[in-house]
Design a protein around this motif. Sequence first.
Motif, PDB file in Angstrom:
ATOM      1  N   GLY A 162       1.854  -4.044 -11.044  1.00 35.68           N
ATOM      2  CA  GLY A 162       1.812  -2.703 -10.464  1.00 35.68           C
ATOM      3  C   GLY A 162       0.842  -2.506  -9.323  1.00 35.68           C
ATOM      4  O   GLY A 162       0.772  -1.417  -8.755  1.00 35.68           O
ATOM      5  N   SER A 163       0.084  -3.531  -8.951  1.00 37.09           N
ATOM      6  CA  SER A 163      -0.918  -3.365  -7.892  1.00 37.09           C
ATOM      7  C   SER A 163      -0.276  -3.257  -6.516  1.00 37.09           C
ATOM      8  O   SER A 163       0.670  -3.995  -6.195  1.00 37.09           O
ATOM      9  N   ALA A 164      -0.815  -2.371  -5.686  1.00 33.60           N
ATOM     10  CA  ALA A 164      -0.391  -2.286  -4.287  1.00 33.60           C
ATOM     11  C   ALA A 164      -0.919  -3.449  -3.465  1.00 33.60           C
ATOM     12  O   ALA A 164      -0.468  -3.670  -2.335  1.00 33.60           O
ATOM     13  N   ALA A 165      -1.880  -4.195  -4.006  1.00 34.75           N
ATOM     14  CA  ALA A 165      -2.424  -5.400  -3.362  1.00 34.75           C
ATOM     15  C   ALA A 165      -2.873  -5.119  -1.929  1.00 34.75           C
ATOM     16  O   ALA A 165      -2.626  -5.909  -1.019  1.00 34.75           O
ATOM     17  N   LYS A 166      -3.549  -4.011  -1.752  1.00 35.69           N
ATOM     18  CA  LYS A 166      -3.903  -3.565  -0.401  1.00 35.69           C
ATOM     19  C   LYS A 166      -4.708  -4.603   0.376  1.00 35.69           C
ATOM     20  O   LYS A 166      -4.406  -4.918   1.524  1.00 35.69           O
ATOM     21  N   ARG A 167      -5.743  -5.170  -0.260  1.00 37.24           N
ATOM     22  CA  ARG A 167      -6.640  -6.037   0.490  1.00 37.24           C
ATOM     23  C   ARG A 167      -5.989  -7.375   0.847  1.00 37.24           C
ATOM     24  O   ARG A 167      -6.196  -7.889   1.937  1.00 37.24           O
ATOM     25  N   ILE A 168      -5.189  -7.933  -0.060  1.00 39.12           N
ATOM     26  CA  ILE A 168      -4.554  -9.208   0.254  1.00 39.12           C
ATOM     27  C   ILE A 168      -3.425  -9.015   1.258  1.00 39.12           C
ATOM     28  O   ILE A 168      -3.176  -9.877   2.109  1.00 39.12           O
ATOM     29  N   ASN A 169      -2.745  -7.871   1.214  1.00 41.32           N
ATOM     30  CA  ASN A 169      -1.738  -7.580   2.240  1.00 41.32           C
ATOM     31  C   ASN A 169      -2.392  -7.391   3.604  1.00 41.32           C
ATOM     32  O   ASN A 169      -1.834  -7.793   4.634  1.00 41.32           O
ATOM     33  N   MET A 170      -3.559  -6.789   3.623  1.00 42.40           N
ATOM     34  CA  MET A 170      -4.325  -6.669   4.861  1.00 42.40           C
ATOM     35  C   MET A 170      -4.691  -8.050   5.394  1.00 42.40           C
ATOM     36  O   MET A 170      -4.542  -8.344   6.594  1.00 42.40           O
ATOM     37  N   TYR A 171      -5.150  -8.930   4.504  1.00 42.92           N
ATOM     38  CA  TYR A 171      -5.514 -10.288   4.898  1.00 42.92           C
ATOM     39  C   TYR A 171      -4.313 -11.029   5.485  1.00 42.92           C
ATOM     40  O   TYR A 171      -4.433 -11.695   6.524  1.00 42.92           O
ATOM     41  N   LEU A 196       5.876  -9.370   5.795  1.00 34.55           N
ATOM     42  CA  LEU A 196       4.615  -8.726   5.433  1.00 34.55           C
ATOM     43  C   LEU A 196       4.830  -7.330   4.859  1.00 34.55           C
ATOM     44  O   LEU A 196       5.802  -6.649   5.177  1.00 34.55           O
ATOM     45  N   SER A 197       3.874  -6.917   4.030  1.00 36.87           N
ATOM     46  CA  SER A 197       3.886  -5.572   3.461  1.00 36.87           C
ATOM     47  C   SER A 197       2.689  -4.784   3.980  1.00 36.87           C
ATOM     48  O   SER A 197       1.617  -5.345   4.231  1.00 36.87           O
ATOM     49  N   CYS A 198       2.869  -3.481   4.098  1.00 34.22           N
ATOM     50  CA  CYS A 198       1.806  -2.615   4.606  1.00 34.22           C
ATOM     51  C   CYS A 198       0.642  -2.555   3.616  1.00 34.22           C
ATOM     52  O   CYS A 198       0.859  -2.406   2.405  1.00 34.22           O
ATOM     53  N   GLN A 218       2.249   7.782  -6.297  1.00 34.79           N
ATOM     54  CA  GLN A 218       1.191   6.798  -6.565  1.00 34.79           C
ATOM     55  C   GLN A 218       1.180   5.725  -5.476  1.00 34.79           C
ATOM     56  O   GLN A 218       2.224   5.339  -4.962  1.00 34.79           O
ATOM     57  N   ASN A 219      -0.015   5.249  -5.157  1.00 38.02           N
ATOM     58  CA  ASN A 219      -0.139   4.117  -4.235  1.00 38.02           C
ATOM     59  C   ASN A 219      -0.137   2.823  -5.052  1.00 38.02           C
ATOM     60  O   ASN A 219      -1.180   2.239  -5.334  1.00 38.02           O
ATOM     61  N   ASP A 220       1.050   2.379  -5.441  1.00 39.12           N
ATOM     62  CA  ASP A 220       1.171   1.213  -6.305  1.00 39.12           C
ATOM     63  C   ASP A 220       2.225   0.259  -5.747  1.00 39.12           C
ATOM     64  O   ASP A 220       2.709   0.446  -4.618  1.00 39.12           O
ATOM     65  N   ALA A 221       2.588  -0.758  -6.522  1.00 41.57           N
ATOM     66  CA  ALA A 221       3.530  -1.772  -6.052  1.00 41.57           C
ATOM     67  C   ALA A 221       4.891  -1.165  -5.707  1.00 41.57           C
ATOM     68  O   ALA A 221       5.538  -1.576  -4.736  1.00 41.57           O
ATOM     69  N   LYS A 222       5.336  -0.192  -6.488  1.00 43.72           N
ATOM     70  CA  LYS A 222       6.618   0.442  -6.199  1.00 43.72           C
ATOM     71  C   LYS A 222       6.574   1.213  -4.886  1.00 43.72           C
ATOM     72  O   LYS A 222       7.548   1.238  -4.124  1.00 43.72           O
TER      73      LYS A 222
END
Length: 255
Positions: A162-171, A196-198, A218-222
């Motif tokens: 369920g994580s949006a994985a913000k930091r790794i997507n940024m990387y 890539l994902s935002c 929610q700011n999540d994986a979905k």
Amino acid sequence: MNRSELKAFLDEKAAYYEQPSFLEQDPIQIPHRYTLKEDIEISGFLTAVIAWGNRLSILRSADKMMQIMGNAPHDFILNHESKDLEKIEGFVHRTFQTVDLKYFLKALQQLYRHQGGLESTLAKHYKEARELQLALSSFKKEFFSFDPPQRSLKHLPDPLKGSAAKRINMYLRWMVRSSARNVDFGIWHQIPASALSCPLDVHSGRVARAVKLLKRKQNDAKAVMELDKALRRLDPDDPVKYDFALFGLGVDEKF
């Protein structure tokens, strides 16, 4: 706004914000210190891992990590021994502490000595999964396969949980997207920019909802999956360029 009007608006904002001045307060300035590919990707990875909270605090902590590695990340990762880790004692960035940094350095050493490094490892999982967020879940399993402290597992995301994985997507944006505008690096060629994902956070999420690109609250994986589809309709080849527009509109223009 209809889709063509929205695309024109976001294209303009993306171009406006994707400028070298963007680097001044952004964590991406840390890997911009380096020219060697491996130094860039290692420093970028470690910086992205701790990129939450106050920006100045992130930069101070990332700089301390670079100093620990003698400002030669690749050489340190390949060649450090147990005694070299004594200088890490006392390192803390919020919940990322000495024990976590020691494990991350250990895991990176394994990847660079035996798996070809970060690009090769992530690209392997991408080619197997054919979907980058699934690949991140597999990458996490491999990264934590070297007898990690249980507490360290929380410092890499798992989109399948369920994580949006913000930091790794940024990387990944940093490594994969073109360097033409002197912000991102474009040094990874085994993962396409189209995959890539935002890097979804409170700012980009708020703007995405305001312009009808995102409905999920929610700011999540979905939410990442929903936003991916919308951004790829605007630009299938480089959807994550809109990260600059959404983030800039949210932070600088309070859109």
